[in-house]
Write a protein that holds these residues in place. Structure first.
Motif, mmCIF file in Angstrom:
data_model
loop_
_atom_site.group_PDB
_atom_site.id
_atom_site.type_symbol
_atom_site.label_atom_id
_atom_site.label_comp_id
_atom_site.label_asym_id
_atom_site.label_seq_id
_atom_site.Cartn_x
_atom_site.Cartn_y
_atom_site.Cartn_z
ATOM 1 N N GLU A 1 46.525 40.888 -15.075
ATOM 2 C CA GLU A 1 45.679 39.925 -15.607
ATOM 3 C C GLU A 1 45.801 39.937 -17.056
ATOM 4 O O GLU A 1 45.715 41.069 -17.764
ATOM 5 C CB GLU A 1 44.150 40.304 -15.206
ATOM 6 C CG GLU A 1 43.469 39.320 -14.613
ATOM 7 C CD GLU A 1 41.965 39.953 -14.315
ATOM 8 O OE1 GLU A 1 41.004 39.235 -14.842
ATOM 9 O OE2 GLU A 1 41.756 40.927 -13.511
ATOM 10 N N SER B 1 41.916 38.758 -23.024
ATOM 11 C CA SER B 1 41.417 37.845 -24.268
ATOM 12 C C SER B 1 40.872 38.623 -25.562
ATOM 13 O O SER B 1 40.611 39.714 -25.111
ATOM 14 C CB SER B 1 40.273 36.918 -23.665
ATOM 15 O OG SER B 1 39.623 36.261 -24.605
ATOM 16 N N ASN C 1 36.749 37.075 -21.057
ATOM 17 C CA ASN C 1 37.743 35.735 -20.947
ATOM 18 C C ASN C 1 37.119 34.522 -21.068
ATOM 19 O O ASN C 1 37.749 33.452 -21.424
ATOM 20 C CB ASN C 1 38.264 36.035 -19.297
ATOM 21 C CG ASN C 1 39.620 36.854 -19.544
ATOM 22 O OD1 ASN C 1 39.840 37.169 -20.485
ATOM 23 N ND2 ASN C 1 39.831 37.171 -18.279
ATOM 24 N N ARG D 1 37.891 32.844 -24.537
ATOM 25 C CA ARG D 1 39.562 32.517 -24.658
ATOM 26 C C ARG D 1 39.707 31.117 -25.509
ATOM 27 O O ARG D 1 40.160 30.907 -26.443
ATOM 28 C CB ARG D 1 40.084 32.484 -23.387
ATOM 29 C CG ARG D 1 41.575 32.498 -23.563
ATOM 30 C CD ARG D 1 42.312 32.768 -22.275
ATOM 31 N NE ARG D 1 42.617 33.975 -21.869
ATOM 32 C CZ ARG D 1 42.790 34.325 -20.627
ATOM 33 N NH1 ARG D 1 42.719 33.272 -19.651
ATOM 34 N NH2 ARG D 1 42.723 35.461 -20.292
#
Ligand code: PHE
Length: 339
Positions: A98, A101, A333, A336
């Motif tokens: 994965e 971020s 995330n 991001r």
């Protein structure tokens, strides 16, 4: 005895196994320190001279046969396990790693650094474990000053005091000690205060403070600098400065920005006033300059400081400060695209 050895040779030759445990047992039985072969070697000494030659030959044969057998068994074992690898499906997709971020606090910190970088500020950093001088005394907070209670401090050691810095103003002191004016610096970093943990406060958080020292720096320079910053970061263009108190600045002010009252959230976060308190600021107290060996008759300056979490919470509409410290990748995330 020779016959016995001959029968062991046969036993070795007949042995076969695919099990590594069994093979190890076999090795110990014949080739181990207390195994048959070493036993025969110690008996060799007692054997009659006339039989020594034949006896020695027989033991050496047993040893050779046993060693060869062991090699052969080991080889077939590794061959077998490498055969197993043929069962692995090499076309199967790998587990995805994965992608992380940046953390919202880092994103906001870098944005703020960038905004000030454009008007000539550099960045400075300092230690999180501080001494009394840099966190308090040099900042015009002598030992018995009541304003020390404004920030509940985590002490590490007494006499001489070591503590977790309560603000990054300590970095500004270090910077002034090490550099001559003109000084324009931004000091981001983690700070610690002995506060209850709740949705709105935590015992550690991040600050970013600014310092500008030069000849003829005035309060209007401070206000214009803050106005520029607030326009760049929030896209807002109205601020107000409310008189306040900090031991290290004189005069001191609290900076509010006009957030507006365009939505229900605006109403809630500004408590219906439209105004939001965003940072503290002021003109550096001449005592602080003198403490850092900067001539306060020649130089003046301003300083300001704000909490990064508070700004991140405002910009990203985060309701609970604690979620910023969970480091849950599903949360991080989401930011991001805002980099
Ligand atoms: N150091 C202050 C605080 O931690 C913030 C501040 C910095 C205020 C500089 C004025 C000037 O609350």
């Amino acid at each position: 005895m020779i016959e016995e050895i001959e029968s062991k040779v046969k036993e070795v030759l007949d042995f076969s196994s695919q099990d590594s445990g069994e093979i190890e047992k076999f090795r110990i039985k014949f080739l181990g320190k207390k195994g048959h072969i070493s036993r025969y070697f110690s008996e060799f000494k007692k054997v009659d001279v006339s039989q020594k030659k034949e006896f020695g030959k027989a033991i050496n044969k047993l040893k050779l046969v046993a060693n060869n057998k062991l090699e052969e068994l080991k080889k077939s074992l590794t061959k077998d396990s490498s055969n197993n690898s043929g069962n692995i499906d090499l076309t199967r997709p790998a587990n995805l790693i994965e992608l992380g971020s940046r953390h919202p606090i880092s994103i906001i910190r870098d944005k703020i650094i960038d905004i000030f970088y454009k008007i000539g500020f550099n960045t400075s950093e300092g230690p999180e474990i501080e001494d009394d001088w840099h966190n308090f005394t040099a900042l015009n907070l002598p030992f018995h000053h009541p304003a020390r209670d404004m920030q509940d401090t985590f002490f590490i050691k007494k006499d001489p005091d070591l503590l977790l810095r309560t603000h990054t103003s300590s970095v500004q002191i270090r910077h002034m000690e090490d550099n001559d004016p003109p000084i324009r610096t931004i000091s981001p970093g983690r700070v610690y205060r002995n506060e209850d943990i709740s949705a709105r406060s935590h015992c550690f958080f991040h600050q970013i403070e600014g310092l500008y020292i030069d000849k003829n720096v005035s309060f209007s320079d401070l206000k214009q600098t803050l106005l520029y910053f607030i326009k760049e970061l929030f896209g807002k263009s109205k601020i107000r400065l409310r008189p306040s108190y900090f031991p290290f600045t004189e005069p001191s002010a609290e900076v509010d920005i006009y957030w507006g009252l365009n939505s229900e959230t605006d109403f809630r976060i500004t408590k219906g006033t439209g105004w939001l308190e965003i940072m503290g600021c002021g003109m550096v107290d001449p005592n602080v300059l003198d403490n850092c060996k900067i001539d306060s008759n020649k130089y003046t300056g301003f300083a300001f400081g704000m909490g990064i979490e508070r700004i991140a919470m405002l910009l990203y509409q985060i309701e609970d400060i604690r979620i910023l410290y969970d480091n849950d990748i599903r949360f991080n995330n989401q930011f991001r695209d805002s980099i």
